[in-house]
Design a protein around this motif. Structure first.
Motif, PDB file in Angstrom:
ATOM      1  N   GLY A  36     -23.711  -3.255 -16.709  1.00 19.09           N
ATOM      2  CA  GLY A  36     -23.999  -1.984 -17.374  1.00 19.09           C
ATOM      3  C   GLY A  36     -23.994  -0.825 -16.395  1.00 19.09           C
ATOM      4  N   VAL A  37     -24.602  -1.029 -15.224  1.00 21.14           N
ATOM      5  CA  VAL A  37     -24.627   0.022 -14.201  1.00 21.14           C
ATOM      6  C   VAL A  37     -23.217   0.307 -13.696  1.00 21.14           C
ATOM      7  CG1 VAL A  37     -25.425   0.573 -11.865  1.00 21.14           C
ATOM      8  CG2 VAL A  37     -26.998  -0.460 -13.510  1.00 21.14           C
ATOM      9  N   VAL A  38     -22.450  -0.753 -13.413  1.00 19.30           N
ATOM     10  CA  VAL A  38     -21.077  -0.564 -12.931  1.00 19.30           C
ATOM     11  C   VAL A  38     -20.227   0.105 -14.007  1.00 19.30           C
ATOM     12  CG1 VAL A  38     -19.000  -1.766 -12.119  1.00 19.30           C
ATOM     13  CG2 VAL A  38     -21.245  -2.489 -11.316  1.00 19.30           C
ATOM     14  N   LEU A  39     -20.412  -0.284 -15.270  1.00 21.06           N
ATOM     15  CA  LEU A  39     -19.650   0.324 -16.364  1.00 21.06           C
ATOM     16  C   LEU A  39     -19.940   1.818 -16.497  1.00 21.06           C
ATOM     17  CD1 LEU A  39     -19.617  -2.366 -19.156  1.00 21.06           C
ATOM     18  CD2 LEU A  39     -17.638  -1.210 -18.197  1.00 21.06           C
ATOM     19  N   VAL A  40     -21.184   2.217 -16.313  1.00 20.29           N
ATOM     20  CA  VAL A  40     -21.514   3.646 -16.381  1.00 20.29           C
ATOM     21  C   VAL A  40     -20.718   4.408 -15.337  1.00 20.29           C
ATOM     22  CG1 VAL A  40     -23.348   5.326 -15.948  1.00 20.29           C
ATOM     23  CG2 VAL A  40     -23.781   3.393 -17.447  1.00 20.29           C
ATOM     24  N   VAL A  41     -20.650   3.887 -14.114  1.00 16.81           N
ATOM     25  CA  VAL A  41     -19.885   4.543 -13.045  1.00 16.81           C
ATOM     26  C   VAL A  41     -18.398   4.573 -13.387  1.00 16.81           C
ATOM     27  CG1 VAL A  41     -19.197   4.375 -10.620  1.00 16.81           C
ATOM     28  CG2 VAL A  41     -21.583   3.981 -11.270  1.00 16.81           C
ATOM     29  N   LEU A  42     -17.861   3.437 -13.831  1.00 17.19           N
ATOM     30  CA  LEU A  42     -16.431   3.374 -14.161  1.00 17.19           C
ATOM     31  C   LEU A  42     -16.067   4.317 -15.307  1.00 17.19           C
ATOM     32  CD1 LEU A  42     -15.772  -0.476 -13.941  1.00 17.19           C
ATOM     33  CD2 LEU A  42     -14.932   1.275 -12.373  1.00 17.19           C
ATOM     34  N   VAL A  43     -16.861   4.324 -16.361  1.00 13.43           N
ATOM     35  CA  VAL A  43     -16.553   5.150 -17.532  1.00 13.43           C
ATOM     36  C   VAL A  43     -16.713   6.635 -17.208  1.00 13.43           C
ATOM     37  CG1 VAL A  43     -17.308   5.732 -19.871  1.00 13.43           C
ATOM     38  CG2 VAL A  43     -17.008   3.351 -19.220  1.00 13.43           C
ATOM     39  N   LEU A  44     -17.780   7.000 -16.506  1.00 14.44           N
ATOM     40  CA  LEU A  44     -17.952   8.422 -16.142  1.00 14.44           C
ATOM     41  C   LEU A  44     -16.841   8.894 -15.211  1.00 14.44           C
ATOM     42  CD1 LEU A  44     -21.828   8.759 -15.772  1.00 14.44           C
ATOM     43  CD2 LEU A  44     -20.365   9.528 -17.658  1.00 14.44           C
ATOM     44  N   GLY A  45     -16.424   8.039 -14.272  1.00 12.11           N
ATOM     45  CA  GLY A  45     -15.293   8.390 -13.405  1.00 12.11           C
ATOM     46  C   GLY A  45     -14.015   8.544 -14.208  1.00 12.11           C
ATOM     47  N   HIS A  46     -13.786   7.640 -15.133  1.00 17.77           N
ATOM     48  CA  HIS A  46     -12.606   7.691 -16.003  1.00 17.77           C
ATOM     49  C   HIS A  46     -12.596   8.986 -16.822  1.00 17.77           C
ATOM     50  CE1 HIS A  46      -9.556   6.075 -18.799  1.00 17.77           C
ATOM     51  NE2 HIS A  46     -10.313   6.554 -19.763  1.00 17.77           N
ATOM     52  N   LEU A  47     -13.726   9.309 -17.439  1.00 15.11           N
ATOM     53  CA  LEU A  47     -13.808  10.528 -18.245  1.00 15.11           C
ATOM     54  C   LEU A  47     -13.647  11.780 -17.389  1.00 15.11           C
ATOM     55  CD1 LEU A  47     -16.677   9.584 -20.710  1.00 15.11           C
ATOM     56  CD2 LEU A  47     -14.240   9.809 -21.226  1.00 15.11           C
ATOM     57  N   ALA A  70       0.907   4.298 -12.086  1.00 11.86           N
ATOM     58  CA  ALA A  70       1.826   4.074 -10.981  1.00 11.86           C
ATOM     59  C   ALA A  70       1.039   3.755  -9.709  1.00 11.86           C
ATOM     60  CB  ALA A  70       2.706   5.302 -10.766  1.00 11.86           C
ATOM     61  N   SER A  71      -0.256   4.068  -9.715  1.00  5.04           N
ATOM     62  CA  SER A  71      -1.123   3.824  -8.561  1.00  5.04           C
ATOM     63  C   SER A  71      -1.903   2.523  -8.749  1.00  5.04           C
ATOM     64  CB  SER A  71      -2.104   4.988  -8.409  1.00  5.04           C
ATOM     65  OG  SER A  71      -3.172   4.645  -7.562  1.00  5.04           O
ATOM     66  N   PRO A  72      -1.854   1.625  -7.768  1.00  2.00           N
ATOM     67  CA  PRO A  72      -2.636   0.392  -7.865  1.00  2.00           C
ATOM     68  C   PRO A  72      -4.145   0.661  -7.988  1.00  2.00           C
ATOM     69  CG  PRO A  72      -1.035   0.203  -6.106  1.00  2.00           C
ATOM     70  CD  PRO A  72      -0.992   1.621  -6.588  1.00  2.00           C
ATOM     71  N   PHE A  73      -4.626   1.757  -7.408  1.00  2.00           N
ATOM     72  CA  PHE A  73      -6.048   2.099  -7.510  1.00  2.00           C
ATOM     73  C   PHE A  73      -6.465   2.259  -8.968  1.00  2.00           C
ATOM     74  CE2 PHE A  73      -9.353   5.331  -7.990  1.00  2.00           C
ATOM     75  CZ  PHE A  73     -10.379   4.759  -7.252  1.00  2.00           C
ATOM     76  N   TRP A  74      -5.678   3.033  -9.741  1.00  2.00           N
ATOM     77  CA  TRP A  74      -6.035   3.269 -11.128  1.00  2.00           C
ATOM     78  C   TRP A  74      -5.797   2.040 -12.001  1.00  2.00           C
ATOM     79  CZ3 TRP A  74      -9.473   6.560 -11.982  1.00  2.00           C
ATOM     80  CH2 TRP A  74      -9.565   7.714 -11.213  1.00  2.00           C
ATOM     81  N   GLN A  75      -4.833   1.218 -11.621  1.00  2.00           N
ATOM     82  CA  GLN A  75      -4.637  -0.034 -12.350  1.00  2.00           C
ATOM     83  C   GLN A  75      -5.868  -0.926 -12.204  1.00  2.00           C
ATOM     84  OE1 GLN A  75      -0.954  -1.492 -10.618  1.00  2.00           O
ATOM     85  NE2 GLN A  75       0.147  -1.023 -12.511  1.00  2.00           N
ATOM     86  N   VAL A  76      -6.371  -1.054 -10.968  1.00  2.41           N
ATOM     87  CA  VAL A  76      -7.553  -1.887 -10.736  1.00  2.41           C
ATOM     88  C   VAL A  76      -8.779  -1.262 -11.394  1.00  2.41           C
ATOM     89  CG1 VAL A  76      -9.102  -2.762  -8.945  1.00  2.41           C
ATOM     90  CG2 VAL A  76      -6.634  -2.933  -8.646  1.00  2.41           C
ATOM     91  N   TRP A  77      -8.901   0.074 -11.335  1.00  5.74           N
ATOM     92  CA  TRP A  77     -10.036   0.771 -11.964  1.00  5.74           C
ATOM     93  C   TRP A  77     -10.064   0.480 -13.467  1.00  5.74           C
ATOM     94  CZ3 TRP A  77     -13.429   4.460  -9.639  1.00  5.74           C
ATOM     95  CH2 TRP A  77     -14.276   5.121 -10.533  1.00  5.74           C
ATOM     96  N   ASP A  78      -8.921   0.678 -14.127  1.00  4.86           N
ATOM     97  CA  ASP A  78      -8.865   0.453 -15.571  1.00  4.86           C
ATOM     98  C   ASP A  78      -9.014  -1.026 -15.915  1.00  4.86           C
ATOM     99  OD1 ASP A  78      -8.632   3.138 -16.002  1.00  4.86           O
ATOM    100  OD2 ASP A  78      -6.499   3.119 -16.481  1.00  4.86           O
ATOM    101  N   LEU A  79      -8.477  -1.902 -15.064  1.00  3.67           N
ATOM    102  CA  LEU A  79      -8.637  -3.331 -15.296  1.00  3.67           C
ATOM    103  C   LEU A  79     -10.107  -3.738 -15.189  1.00  3.67           C
ATOM    104  CD1 LEU A  79      -7.029  -6.016 -15.714  1.00  3.67           C
ATOM    105  CD2 LEU A  79      -7.301  -6.340 -13.255  1.00  3.67           C
ATOM    106  N   ALA A  80     -10.806  -3.249 -14.184  1.00  6.62           N
ATOM    107  CA  ALA A  80     -12.228  -3.559 -14.030  1.00  6.62           C
ATOM    108  C   ALA A  80     -13.017  -3.030 -15.220  1.00  6.62           C
ATOM    109  CB  ALA A  80     -12.760  -2.966 -12.725  1.00  6.62           C
ATOM    110  N   MET A  81     -12.671  -1.836 -15.675  1.00 11.50           N
ATOM    111  CA  MET A  81     -13.349  -1.260 -16.833  1.00 11.50           C
ATOM    112  C   MET A  81     -13.096  -2.116 -18.084  1.00 11.50           C
ATOM    113  SD  MET A  81     -13.387   2.753 -17.897  1.00 11.50           S
ATOM    114  CE  MET A  81     -11.637   2.846 -18.050  1.00 11.50           C
ATOM    115  N   LEU A  82     -11.869  -2.536 -18.289  1.00 11.93           N
ATOM    116  CA  LEU A  82     -11.532  -3.379 -19.435  1.00 11.93           C
ATOM    117  C   LEU A  82     -12.284  -4.705 -19.391  1.00 11.93           C
ATOM    118  CD1 LEU A  82      -9.683  -4.218 -21.880  1.00 11.93           C
ATOM    119  CD2 LEU A  82      -8.140  -5.145 -20.153  1.00 11.93           C
ATOM    120  N   TRP A  83     -12.179  -5.402 -18.275  1.00 14.23           N
ATOM    121  CA  TRP A  83     -12.801  -6.723 -18.164  1.00 14.23           C
ATOM    122  C   TRP A  83     -14.314  -6.626 -18.300  1.00 14.23           C
ATOM    123  CZ3 TRP A  83     -11.076 -11.775 -16.230  1.00 14.23           C
ATOM    124  CH2 TRP A  83      -9.699 -11.944 -16.352  1.00 14.23           C
TER     125      TRP A  83
END
Length: 153
Positions: A36-47, A70-83
């Motif tokens: 939950g804590v990690v998701l808050v960081v990921l979602v707020l960063g995404h928004l 096109a950036s591996p950083f954003w692929q991993v960010w969105d993948l972590a958020m999804l999972w």
């Protein structure tokens, strides 16, 4: 008619079954708090990146997503958020099913449905993130959205 009498609390001693002792529920509880804590960081960063940086919401289109992925950083960010979101949500629904489904067969069917939805969504989302090709080879440029004009150059 009088209401049935209730037993007084602790009238029968509680006996814990030693054969089924497992820490699964404790780890599940801990996972919910940490994810939950990690998701808050990921979602707020995404928004923040999608809505506040650059042109804001007006810039959200096919080209914006193609540029991000096109950036591996954003692929991993969105993948972590999804999972994390899917596992966190499925674990929460599993807990609700355990609390409210009275029959064993109902619990099994509902939890199987949740597990199938989890696996399907995670596998499909992972495939989309890592196989997304904004500029397919040998494709007529007129089939692409106008925002994908970067593919022709």
């Amino acid at each position: 008619m009088a209401a049935p009498a209730l037993e007084t609390p602790r009238s029968t001693p509680y006996r814990r079954s030693a054969s089924r002792r497992s820490n699964y529920e404790m780890y599940s509880w801990l996972f919910m708090r940490l994810s939950g804590v990690v998701l808050v960081v990921l979602v707020l960063g995404h928004l923040f990146v999608n809505l506040m940086v650059g042109e804001g919401i007006n810039a959200l289109d096919f080209g914006f997503v193609a540029g991000k992925w096109a950036s591996p950083f954003w692929q991993v960010w969105d993948l972590a958020m999804l999972w994390l979101a899917m596992i966190h949500g499925s674990n929460g629904v599993r807990t609700i099913i355990n609390d409210y489904a009275e029959r064993d067969m109902t619990r099994i069917v509902l939890k199987t449905g949740v597990a199938v939805a989890l696996v399907f969504t995670v596998v499909l989302g992972t495939l989309v993130i890592f196989t997304f090709e904004p500029c397919p080879v040998n494709l007529d440029g007129e089939l692409l959205p106008a925002a994908a004009s970067f593919c022709t150059g």
